[in-house]
Design a protein around this motif. Structure first.
Motif, PDB file in Angstrom:
ATOM      1  N   ARG A 120      12.617  49.209  57.270  1.00 26.26           N
ATOM      2  CA  ARG A 120      11.658  48.827  58.305  1.00 26.26           C
ATOM      3  C   ARG A 120      12.312  47.921  59.336  1.00 26.26           C
ATOM      4  O   ARG A 120      11.866  47.833  60.464  1.00 26.26           O
ATOM      5  CB  ARG A 120      10.441  48.158  57.683  1.00 26.26           C
ATOM      6  CG  ARG A 120      10.701  46.789  57.088  1.00 26.26           C
ATOM      7  CD  ARG A 120       9.601  46.334  56.176  1.00 26.26           C
ATOM      8  NE  ARG A 120       8.282  46.405  56.794  1.00 26.26           N
ATOM      9  CZ  ARG A 120       7.177  45.967  56.204  1.00 26.26           C
ATOM     10  NH1 ARG A 120       7.240  45.468  54.997  1.00 26.26           N
ATOM     11  NH2 ARG A 120       6.019  46.053  56.786  1.00 26.26           N
ATOM     12  N   PHE A 121      13.370  47.212  58.918  1.00 25.51           N
ATOM     13  CA  PHE A 121      14.081  46.374  59.871  1.00 25.51           C
ATOM     14  C   PHE A 121      15.014  47.222  60.727  1.00 25.51           C
ATOM     15  O   PHE A 121      15.217  46.950  61.899  1.00 25.51           O
ATOM     16  CB  PHE A 121      14.922  45.319  59.157  1.00 25.51           C
ATOM     17  CG  PHE A 121      14.100  44.254  58.511  1.00 25.51           C
ATOM     18  CD1 PHE A 121      12.733  44.162  58.748  1.00 25.51           C
ATOM     19  CD2 PHE A 121      14.684  43.328  57.672  1.00 25.51           C
ATOM     20  CE1 PHE A 121      11.971  43.185  58.152  1.00 25.51           C
ATOM     21  CE2 PHE A 121      13.924  42.340  57.071  1.00 25.51           C
ATOM     22  CZ  PHE A 121      12.571  42.269  57.309  1.00 25.51           C
ATOM     23  N   ILE A 144      13.687  48.519  64.058  1.00 27.96           N
ATOM     24  CA  ILE A 144      13.587  47.536  65.140  1.00 27.96           C
ATOM     25  C   ILE A 144      14.969  47.199  65.667  1.00 27.96           C
ATOM     26  O   ILE A 144      15.204  47.176  66.881  1.00 27.96           O
ATOM     27  CB  ILE A 144      12.884  46.262  64.623  1.00 27.96           C
ATOM     28  CG1 ILE A 144      11.511  46.620  64.055  1.00 27.96           C
ATOM     29  CG2 ILE A 144      12.749  45.240  65.713  1.00 27.96           C
ATOM     30  CD1 ILE A 144      10.915  45.549  63.185  1.00 27.96           C
ATOM     31  N   ILE A 145      15.898  46.966  64.721  1.00 21.70           N
ATOM     32  CA  ILE A 145      17.258  46.597  65.123  1.00 21.70           C
ATOM     33  C   ILE A 145      17.865  47.715  65.976  1.00 21.70           C
ATOM     34  O   ILE A 145      18.503  47.460  67.009  1.00 21.70           O
ATOM     35  CB  ILE A 145      18.123  46.355  63.864  1.00 21.70           C
ATOM     36  CG1 ILE A 145      17.614  45.129  63.113  1.00 21.70           C
ATOM     37  CG2 ILE A 145      19.596  46.226  64.236  1.00 21.70           C
ATOM     38  CD1 ILE A 145      18.102  43.819  63.659  1.00 21.70           C
ATOM     39  N   LEU A 197      11.387  40.145  60.167  1.00 23.02           N
ATOM     40  CA  LEU A 197      12.711  40.103  60.768  1.00 23.02           C
ATOM     41  C   LEU A 197      12.908  38.793  61.524  1.00 23.02           C
ATOM     42  O   LEU A 197      13.971  38.172  61.476  1.00 23.02           O
ATOM     43  CB  LEU A 197      12.871  41.294  61.715  1.00 23.02           C
ATOM     44  CG  LEU A 197      14.282  41.644  62.136  1.00 23.02           C
ATOM     45  CD1 LEU A 197      15.147  41.923  60.943  1.00 23.02           C
ATOM     46  CD2 LEU A 197      14.275  42.836  63.068  1.00 23.02           C
ATOM     47  N   SER A 253       6.402  43.770  60.104  1.00 19.74           N
ATOM     48  CA  SER A 253       7.826  44.115  60.096  1.00 19.74           C
ATOM     49  C   SER A 253       8.597  43.209  61.030  1.00 19.74           C
ATOM     50  O   SER A 253       9.615  42.618  60.656  1.00 19.74           O
ATOM     51  CB  SER A 253       8.027  45.557  60.548  1.00 19.74           C
ATOM     52  OG  SER A 253       7.641  46.442  59.571  1.00 19.74           O
ATOM     53  N   VAL A 296      22.243  42.155  55.166  1.00 14.47           N
ATOM     54  CA  VAL A 296      21.120  42.584  54.348  1.00 14.47           C
ATOM     55  C   VAL A 296      20.067  43.313  55.192  1.00 14.47           C
ATOM     56  O   VAL A 296      19.336  44.184  54.703  1.00 14.47           O
ATOM     57  CB  VAL A 296      20.505  41.363  53.615  1.00 14.47           C
ATOM     58  CG1 VAL A 296      19.436  40.703  54.420  1.00 14.47           C
ATOM     59  CG2 VAL A 296      20.010  41.748  52.250  1.00 14.47           C
ATOM     60  N   VAL A 297      20.014  42.985  56.485  1.00 14.78           N
ATOM     61  CA  VAL A 297      19.035  43.611  57.376  1.00 14.78           C
ATOM     62  C   VAL A 297      19.219  45.127  57.411  1.00 14.78           C
ATOM     63  O   VAL A 297      18.247  45.888  57.419  1.00 14.78           O
ATOM     64  CB  VAL A 297      19.178  43.037  58.807  1.00 14.78           C
ATOM     65  CG1 VAL A 297      18.401  43.881  59.791  1.00 14.78           C
ATOM     66  CG2 VAL A 297      18.695  41.620  58.840  1.00 14.78           C
TER      67      VAL A 297
END
Lengths: 758, 758
Positions: free
Chosen positions: B523-524, B527-528, A197, A193, B517-518
């Motif tokens: 799953r992104f 983290i973001i 990113l 993941s 798009v993130v």
């Protein structure tokens, strides 16, 4: 040194052997129990058959000689790369093939032996064995094809070499390595993941770089267009994350306008600092999580084995509900498991297990045995000095005593620290000066004197006991330096020249001597001790790295072999590394030509360089897609393995900083104190005091031998016990591995960990 | 936005103001209590006097306008370096001096204000204040000297600039920064041990390198003798640890013999990998330890303040042993502390505090208030869409509803993700092609359409509420891109040329658009979100870095200014960077001339480069001792600060991975659920459903306004609450900051943290 139970040798120090007064059945049962305990102690996880015949076969399978032999042949097999194409040492093909055949037959033999030890269905269900079988078959096929093609002079590739390191992983002994691989595999989804990113971020930055810089007509330092090809930008920015091409990649844009530096600063901040930290965090967290699960299973398996051993030895006593194990059977068991344990040591362990001095122990105390055996107790025989035996009156005279005391005094250590520092200055000075050259003899004499004085003050066997790392270190270094210096001087005076190789050794030994000073500074000793403690586990990572390096080296040699040549002299090819594509490139200018894949040694060194800084001038001479090789290497080695290594060091240091001693450890220590056989933890055995206390016995003419105990500062005998220690807080001491449901639990506990090699 | 209690504005949404039915004494007491709560909420730690006059002065001191003003002038003061010698923007000296005088007077005013707020003896006991005073005085002296020397045309150094960043640290507002500095200072002794060992290791390796390579007559790539000077070797090997000169430093030895690579591999293994990991471990462990202690003290101080506020508001009730606070006084207090809280929100908080609905709360519940206010609850007014008000029948018609549903459907998001990806390809293609250039309009139109559609489906105020980061991001990017593209097209069509700057902006905006798009990949998002959560705390590290960079930049400019020149065109000096010492050096050849200390901007960029890779071609043009500057920078920034940053990211990620929600948090969430005012956590407010439920109210002609609550995903309003969260497990909820011994505890709790600046 043997850590497996001895079958034949019955310990000599006991009056009654095992065979006396015991029928075959009992003996076989005891042996089976000993195997269980030994397996638990060393965390072996093999579901062997329990017939006496199979047990003996199993014991043979675990015999240290066979294991050493296996590792020897695995190393020989790996080292074959040195004599194979591309050749480093020219050896006829038939010879290397012959050696490889011998290796293969040893591996096959080991596999057959293993198949005989465990039940047939278990054998075929285990992917490890299948993996070894497939590797052996593929290697054989490859050898036949290669030999045939070689005979008809057709170029051929030894592709099966890539599989060689996997043998290291898949043989039963590579437990730690397999566990590391498993932890990595389990952590992969989470890492993926973050990695996606991260790649997305690089793509976005690349697109922006293309748009911002592509149309400005900037040139790189070598005159090529700057940031015009998207894929090149992606690769350049990926390399920038590794900081290898910083600040080169930024300079053209920065020279055009200071403002563009902002782009690169933001890029580095996000990708190099934040993303790399996140990688470490994710790798660390997952690795720890899965490792904890593995260790938990390990401990349960171990306890389950101990319970089995207990079930064999247990007896019923009147008035007790629970079955117990008597002192006698315990004694026989331990003698069988670890024959080199002295009687006193065994009694010490028993007194820890049987705290209330009842003459028997219950299941809970019995199960501890495996851990107890893993705590490294150093038994020091407090023997009188040989000189004392030889001439007591002289050795115990006042000047002699005064000398002994002086040698053990703090000032003595400090004086020698000063000598070492002065020596360091002399080493640094130019040895052309005869005064300085001859001073070496003086220092050598001083160091020799130190060792002799210490040997005078201390009992030699205590001085050279196994745990006295620094004494061994000193003696070996000094004696080697003495020998090398004498040889060197002899050669100089005879032939008038000195061998460069011997001089190198002399110099190296001279400098290594200085390291000793570290041991006498306390704040350093703590750090060094921690490093020494986690040292054995670092070897697991070394194996991991070697497996990965070997595979990449084999592939790299096939891909890039011969593309770059190294010329020793000033041959015309030197400025292009023998490849026109590198003519006047910075790669050739910086003299990097020896960084190539032309043989297995330079491949390994290049891979180390790639690990440190991912410089890949290589891509200039091959297809751009070869960059994938370098990116893949970076991902696997730097992002995953190095991060796991860092995570491991972090965790190990935290354990050292925060954890107290384990309960078992404390109770053992307490027991040693109570029994009054504690060896002083500070410094070398204080034999002067020991001498005084034994004074009274001198009249009998027979100096008394006393046995003192000390828990080693390297507390963990095995890697597994360090790991177990790390996660001890999370383990339930009462969890016996689900013994209530033997069918289910045996499935669970003895399931061989799966490792799919590809 | 004001977070400090309002003095003048009495909240409008309440019927009865504070002045009604309350005498001055009561009002003053309430104000004092509000100040305590507000201080606890924002972790202010100032021992102000409690007379009403002083309290008002203190409130003024904390007023956000004054704080912003202070930061503004600190930044102006720091930015003065841009217009000072060495000059980047030429500005007359008198002008910059004047600005600096203004800054100094603002700082003095702030200090005087602070002196009036706190007791005189506290003021003089606090090193912070003394530090500011000394800095102000030194700066004044420096300015006078500089002005005088300047007037007589003597070269002079503005040495007091080095102290400027320390103001950022020492003013009361820099709490987090001060704490970070303190943690570093406390960790220093431990770091020092490892560092000394590390230096010892480098010295030993250097000595060995001198002995091994010094006499072989090897040459570096630039033809200089290789490894002959001990100090040079030490420096080279230190740089090798940072991997900056790998593999250059190894190549001469490696080219001489492959065997020597072993030396470098061992060196890198020990120093780069093991020692750097140990540094991280030690820094991490110590930083965490001291930070935990700091946070514990912080929490005790906070609780102590809440207890004081409680003591002011408490009243005795019949039948209760303990004093309590009534709903009414609580209400007045909260209204005073946070005036922008809606009535419903306040009631929600009360219902969490008063769980049994008794109308009063005890001390334990009262103390929670500060933490409760720090949990970011988002109140979403579930209002009907403006179009619905304007034309209910049209907006609620079937096609309209269908459209709203479609916009909120998963497929809509996916379609736009595909559009973004297609757009990315188009951006990557060459924009010379008219088709591709014009496609930009098409994509802009699509994005605009998306925003309009979303605005149609959602209530605009909900769409643009403060926490909807991505909606704001989208709109700003798209509208700016639209404006920039129109300007660019207009300029092209009118003047026939397009401005490079505007094109840059257009391109950047176009690429930034893709980031969106993130957010649609789950799953992104996790983290973001974690990164966004720890974002504010990263700002503390940014400040830390800026303080250190600024000091090094100032010193570096004085030391190295003008030594290296950058020539834009092909002037003769280009190949030597204007310095004969660099003639044909690789520094000049690689075009690094712009990496210099000639002005503050290039100094900062150079320092960033030094952080990434410690390349210091600089040392060629100055005295060798200038290397100390680079080594010191590396130690402070890379070994200490970057490691602390990594440690912080690790810790924050672990907290996110492992910790569950806090008790308070959970109970607040539960309450929101119970009261049926929960806002769906997934995606934007689902107003279609809200519309359906409000359907029935339409007949009254007055669409109902409903208030929905949601706990923000960025749960921590302040950095301190994140830290508190990290160490929550170790904090005792019953520890009220030693209230039993007010004299002692007040000394302990209100002691201003000491920060000695030098």
């Amino acid at each position: 040194m043997s850590e497996t139970p001895q079958l034949e040798n019955i310990p000599e120090d006991t009056g009654k052997g095992l065979s006396n007064g015991m029928d075959t059945k009992q003996k076989e049962e005891l042996e089976l129990a000993a195997v269980y305990v030994s397996d638990a102690q060393h965390n072996r996880n093999i579901f062997f058959e329990t017939q006496p015949q199979a047990v003996r076969l199993y014991l043979l399978y675990n015999h240290w000689l066979l294991v050493v032999l296996l590792y020897f042949f695995i190393i020989v097999n790996l080292l074959l790369a040195v004599v194979e194409q591309p050749v480093l040492l020219p050896v006829p093909t038939w010879a290397s093939m012959l050696v490889e055949l011998v290796c293969l037959s040893v591996f096959s033999g080991r596999l057959v032996h293993y198949a005989k030890v465990i039940p047939r269905d278990k054998f075929w269900k285990d992917p490890k064995n299948l993996c070894i079988l497939v590797i052996l078959l593929l290697t054989l096929v490859d050898m036949i094809i290669y030999g045939a093609l070689k005979a008809t002079d057709i170029y051929s590739v030894r592709w099966s070499r890539v599989f060689r390191p996997l043998l290291l992983v898949n043989f039963t002994e590579g437990r730690q390595l397999r566990r590391a691989f498993r932890s990595i595999r389990n952590a992969l989804p989470q890492i993926l993941s973050v990695f996606l990113l991260f790649i997305f971020s690089i793509l976005i930055f690349s697109l922006m770089a293309l748009k911002l810089f592509g149309k400005r007509g900037l040139k790189t330092n070598s005159g090529k267009p700057y940031f015009t090809n998207f894929l090149e930008i992606v690769f350049d920015l990926y390399v920038l994350v590794t900081t290898a091409n910083s600040p080169d990649i930024m300079m053209p844009a920065y020279n055009a306008s200071s403002f563009f530096a902002v782009f690169f600063v933001i890029f580095i901040l996000i990708n190099t600092y934040i993303f790399m930290s996140v990688f470490l965090a994710v790798v660390y967290n997952n690795y720890k999580k899965y490792l904890k699960e593995e260790v938990r299973q390990l401990v349960r398996t171990k306890r389950h084995k101990m319970v089995r051993a207990f079930a064999i030895l247990q007896e019923r006593r009147e008035g007790l509900e629970e079955p117990v194990v008597s002192h006698a059977s315990w004694n026989q068991l331990v003698r069988l498991v670890q024959a080199d344990l002295s009687h006193a040591h065994r009694e010490l362990l028993w007194s820890v297990a049987d705290q209330h001095n009842q003459g028997y122990i219950g299941k809970l105390a019995f199960v501890q045995l495996a851990d107890l055996l893993n705590i490294q107790v150093i038994a020091v025989k407090s023997r009188p000095h040989p000189l004392q035996r030889w001439s007591p009156s002289l050795y115990l005279s006042t000047p002699s005593r005064w000398l002994c005391r002086a040698v053990q005094h703090r000032v003595f250590v400090m004086v020698y620290d000063v000598i070492i520092l002065v020596n360091a200055v002399f080493i640094g000075l130019d040895e052309e000066d005869p005064l300085i050259r001859n001073s070496e003899w003086f220092f050598l004499a001083l160091y020799l004197l130190e060792i002799l004085l210490k040997l005078y003050a201390m009992e030699p066997r205590a001085f050279y006991s196994r745990h006295n790392f620094w004494n061994w270190f000193d003696t070996i270094i000094i004696v080697s330096a003495l020998v090398a210096t004498i040889i060197n001087t002899a050669m100089t005076s005879v032939g008038g020249y000195s061998s460069r190789q011997i001089l190198d050794i002399v110099f190296t030994l001279r400098v290594l001597r200085l390291i000793r000073v570290v041991d006498s500074i306390k704040r350093f000793r703590v750090i060094i001790n921690t490093l020494i403690k986690i040292g054995p586990t670092m070897l697991t990572f070394a194996q991991l790295i070697i497996v990965v390096y070997y595979i990449f080296a084999m592939v790299g040699m096939e891909l890039f072999q011969g593309r770059i040549q190294f010329f020793d002299s000033d041959s015309p090819g030197k400025h292009s590394c023998g490849n026109p594509a590198l003519q006047d490139s910075s790669f050739a200018q910086l003299n990097y030509c020896k960084n190539n894949f032309n043989n297995v040694v330079s491949s390994f060194i290049l891979l180390v360089e790639l690990t440190v800084v991912n410089q890949c001038g290589f891509t200039a001479v091959t297809h751009p897609s070869a960059r994938l090789f370098f990116i893949l290497f970076h991902i696997i080695v730097v992002i995953i393995i190095i991060n796991i290594f860092v995570a491991f060091v972090l965790e190990a240091f935290f354990v050292e900083y925060t954890l107290e001693k384990s309960l078992l450890h404390t109770s053992l220590e307490k027991r040693i104190q109570e029994l009054g056989v504690a060896q002083d933890d500070l410094g070398p055995p204080n034999l002067v005091d020991a001498m005084e206390t034994t004074d009274n016995n001198l009249r009998t003419g027979e100096p008394q031998t006393r046995l003192m105990f000390k828990i080693s500062s390297t507390r963990y005998r095995t890697v597994d016990s360090l790991l177990q220690r790390m996660f001890e807080a999370d383990l339930d001491p009462e969890d016996f591995g689900g013994e209530d449901d033997p069918e289910e639990s045996s499935n669970f506990n003895f399931s061989n960990p799966v490792f799919s090699s590809i």
